[in-house]
Design an enzyme around this catalytic site. Sequence first.
Site, PDB file in Angstrom:
ATOM      1  N   CYS A  83       0.753  -1.117   0.023  1.00 59.23           N
ATOM      2  CA  CYS A  83      -0.164  -0.089  -0.014  1.00 59.23           C
ATOM      3  C   CYS A  83       0.940   1.153   0.070  1.00 59.23           C
ATOM      4  O   CYS A  83       0.222   2.172  -0.086  1.00 59.23           O
ATOM      5  CB  CYS A  83      -0.927   0.087   1.149  1.00 59.23           C
ATOM      6  SG  CYS A  83      -0.051  -0.021   2.705  1.00 59.23           S
ATOM      7  N   ASP A 132       2.371   2.465   2.528  1.00 57.94           N
ATOM      8  CA  ASP A 132       2.356   3.143   3.762  1.00 57.94           C
ATOM      9  C   ASP A 132       3.834   3.184   4.474  1.00 57.94           C
ATOM     10  O   ASP A 132       4.423   1.819   4.295  1.00 57.94           O
ATOM     11  CB  ASP A 132       1.420   2.864   4.671  1.00 57.94           C
ATOM     12  CG  ASP A 132      -0.093   3.378   4.086  1.00 57.94           C
ATOM     13  OD1 ASP A 132       0.045   4.440   3.722  1.00 57.94           O
ATOM     14  OD2 ASP A 132      -1.044   2.811   4.303  1.00 57.94           O
ATOM     15  N   CYS A 159      -3.038   3.258   7.647  1.00 56.56           N
ATOM     16  CA  CYS A 159      -4.462   3.039   7.690  1.00 56.56           C
ATOM     17  C   CYS A 159      -4.918   2.689   9.257  1.00 56.56           C
ATOM     18  O   CYS A 159      -3.734   2.618  10.171  1.00 56.56           O
ATOM     19  CB  CYS A 159      -5.186   2.189   6.887  1.00 56.56           C
ATOM     20  SG  CYS A 159      -4.660   0.420   7.360  1.00 56.56           S
ATOM     21  N   CYS A 169      -1.388  -4.847   6.735  1.00 57.85           N
ATOM     22  CA  CYS A 169      -1.116  -3.606   7.491  1.00 57.85           C
ATOM     23  C   CYS A 169      -0.554  -4.034   8.972  1.00 57.85           C
ATOM     24  O   CYS A 169       0.351  -3.297   9.464  1.00 57.85           O
ATOM     25  CB  CYS A 169      -2.313  -2.876   7.698  1.00 57.85           C
ATOM     26  SG  CYS A 169      -3.407  -2.730   6.173  1.00 57.85           S
TER      27      CYS A 169
HETATM   28  S1  FES Z   1      -3.534   0.036   3.853  1.00 59.55           S
HETATM   29 FE1  FES Z   1      -1.533   0.814   4.299  1.00 59.55          FE
HETATM   30  S2  FES Z   1      -1.125   0.215   6.227  1.00 59.55           S
HETATM   31 FE2  FES Z   1      -3.282  -0.289   5.827  1.00 59.55          FE
END
Ligand code: FES
Lengths: 122, 122
Positions: free
Chosen positions: A33, A35, A59, A103
């Site tokens: 993702c 992140d 998230c 995540c």
């Molecule tokens: S979607 Fe990226 S950490 Fe959850």
Amino acid sequence: MYSEKVMDHFTNPRNVGEIENASGIGTVGNAKCGDIMRIYLDIDENGIIKDCKFKTFGCGAAVATSSMATELVKGKTIEEALKVTNKAVMEALDGLPPVKVHCSLLAEEAIHAALWDYAEKN
Amino acid sequence: MYSEKVMDHFTNPRNVGEIENASGIGTVGNAKCGDIMRIYLDIDENGIIKDCKFKTFGCGAAVATSSMATELVKGKTIEEALKVTNKAVMEALDGLPPVKVHCSLLAEEAIHAALWDYAEKN
Ligand code: FES
């Protein structure tokens, strides 16, 4: 979709922030993702994790798992902290939907990276 | 990786929350990451969006784009609000990394869903 514990740790995350002069810092990225997550550890001379803080752009599931993971590693030795897997964190949160399991890996990986950082410095 | 405006709207998000007796509510899910977003609109008798609030379980990019999108639609007519695309929101934020563009779609889709909800009720 999300357990009460997940919503609790998402809306009132524990241990958000930074530690100045941390014993170890781990920064990891999530390929799935994009992140990022950073974990700060404060480890005393007996190898006990006295404090642990995190920052993330991830998230709600990343926030909740990091909040729970930091709670779980506080007061533990390095050996014990290495056993705090994302599976253990998800169980402590009463589960996560399958689509959010990636995540929860951020917290485990960031803690491991911070422990490596500490080991390399000592 | 993220612009100053993205970090500002992520760390101090505007218009987080719910609106009681909202004129329109839109809830959308993101197939790519499993995140959810809900937008609440308060629309007056002249079709002007007086207030707009959001809730999300999404990542920092979803929070920042929703925060900016709610700011952009406030005070606008329905026709004008329909033109607040995710491209316009990303431009207002000085851009997003390509991997996070799908997150910015949540806000646009949720606003459209809330406007549909309002139209169906009236
Ligand atoms: S979607 Fe990226 S950490 Fe959850």
